[in-house]
Design an enzyme around this catalytic site. Sequence first.
Site, PDB file in Angstrom:
ATOM      1  CD  GLU A 184      -2.364   1.407   2.762  1.00 34.32           C
ATOM      2  OE1 GLU A 184      -3.560   1.609   2.628  1.00 34.32           O
ATOM      3  OE2 GLU A 184      -1.831   1.229   3.870  1.00 34.32           O
ATOM      4  NE  ARG A 208       8.214  -0.021   2.938  1.00 34.23           N
ATOM      5  CZ  ARG A 208       6.900  -0.082   3.095  1.00 34.23           C
ATOM      6  NH1 ARG A 208       6.337   0.535   4.104  1.00 34.23           N
ATOM      7  NH2 ARG A 208       6.150  -0.770   2.250  1.00 34.23           N
ATOM      8  NE  ARG A 257       8.421   5.597   7.758  1.00 30.03           N
ATOM      9  CZ  ARG A 257       8.184   4.295   7.742  1.00 30.03           C
ATOM     10  NH1 ARG A 257       7.448   3.769   6.780  1.00 30.03           N
ATOM     11  NH2 ARG A 257       8.674   3.522   8.687  1.00 30.03           N
ATOM     12  CG  HIS A 316       1.388   5.019   7.707  1.00 33.03           C
ATOM     13  ND1 HIS A 316       1.744   3.689   7.613  1.00 33.03           N
ATOM     14  CD2 HIS A 316       2.348   5.707   7.035  1.00 33.03           C
ATOM     15  CE1 HIS A 316       2.867   3.578   6.914  1.00 33.03           C
ATOM     16  NE2 HIS A 316       3.262   4.797   6.567  1.00 33.03           N
ATOM     17  CB  CYS A 348      -0.082  -1.736   5.028  1.00 34.28           C
ATOM     18  SG  CYS A 348      -0.064  -2.922   6.332  1.00 34.28           S
TER      19      CYS A 348
HETATM   20  C1  CIR Z   1       7.293   0.349   7.765  1.00 36.46           C
HETATM   21  O1  CIR Z   1       7.636   0.854   8.834  1.00 36.46           O
HETATM   22  O2  CIR Z   1       7.374   0.956   6.708  1.00 36.46           O
HETATM   23  C2  CIR Z   1       6.763  -1.065   7.776  1.00 36.46           C
HETATM   24  N1  CIR Z   1       7.480  -1.831   8.744  1.00 36.46           N
HETATM   25  C3  CIR Z   1       5.290  -1.080   8.073  1.00 36.46           C
HETATM   26  C4  CIR Z   1       4.485  -0.371   7.032  1.00 36.46           C
HETATM   27  C5  CIR Z   1       3.011  -0.469   7.268  1.00 36.46           C
HETATM   28  N2  CIR Z   1       2.328   0.204   6.246  1.00 36.46           N
HETATM   29  C6  CIR Z   1       1.080   0.609   6.332  1.00 36.46           C
HETATM   30  O3  CIR Z   1       0.449   0.433   7.349  1.00 36.46           O
HETATM   31  N3  CIR Z   1       0.559   1.234   5.287  1.00 36.46           N
END
Ligand code: CIR
Length: 262
Positions: free
Chosen positions: A65, A85, A130, A160, A252
Amino acid sequence: MKVALTREVSAGLAQCELTHLARRPIDVARARDQHARYEAALAKLGARVQRLPGAPDMPDCVFIEDTALVLDELAIILRPGAAARRSEVPAVAQALQACRPLVWMQPPGLMDGGDVLRIGKRLFVGRSSRTNDEGIRQLRTALEPLGYTVDALDVRGCLHLKSAATEVARGGEQGGVLLINPGWITPGVFGNVEVVEVDGREAYAANALRIGESVVYPEHFPWTAERLERRGIPLERVPCDELAKAEGAVTCCSLLFDIPDA
Ligand code: CIR
């Protein structure tokens, strides 16, 4: 037809990004089993699941996501806020280009899809660790001409915006029912919507994934689940506590969008 684009759980999941959680051992096999059950729930609710391969050097790639925002008219290819990422993005863009015109977010814009809450043509975007103002500006420039509104909201205490609020039932013009953790976001910022608050014992319980009239929901939040069911919202419960150790939840793990029936 509804497509759910998902991505394989990386063998390196234990090296995931973590912001608000302490690192705990993660059982990748168990996470993969839970992910498969999540995909089965999406399929049961009518989505055609298309899973992209992952890679050991992309620990967070299952959380697809965060790499794109897919709307009816186009897809915005995002620049995730965590630099580690960004290598996840090209494969997702490649998969989406067959279905939508692509608009690429440009540096210094940053945005994780987990910060975008869509209620019809209204987009609420979390300003978070982010997602930055430049990312929000670019989103506005791309989407306001298409009739979307973009409102920025400050995110505090969680990763988020959608850690704090998600839509659990469709409404009319003004939006439907939101599931909210009021400790992380003030319900009033969403205007005229009905609110279900998470149970006080379950801070992380506000992330739910609506598909049509049903909601894919974590098994490990029984108290909030009971509130949703009492409100008449049908739940498809999935096990996802292993993925939750990586700070991920149910929105996500997929990108949902419609394509014309063949
Ligand atoms: C992060 O910190 O980017 C990942 N460990 C978790 C991302 C979760 N993403 C979301 O809820 N959209």
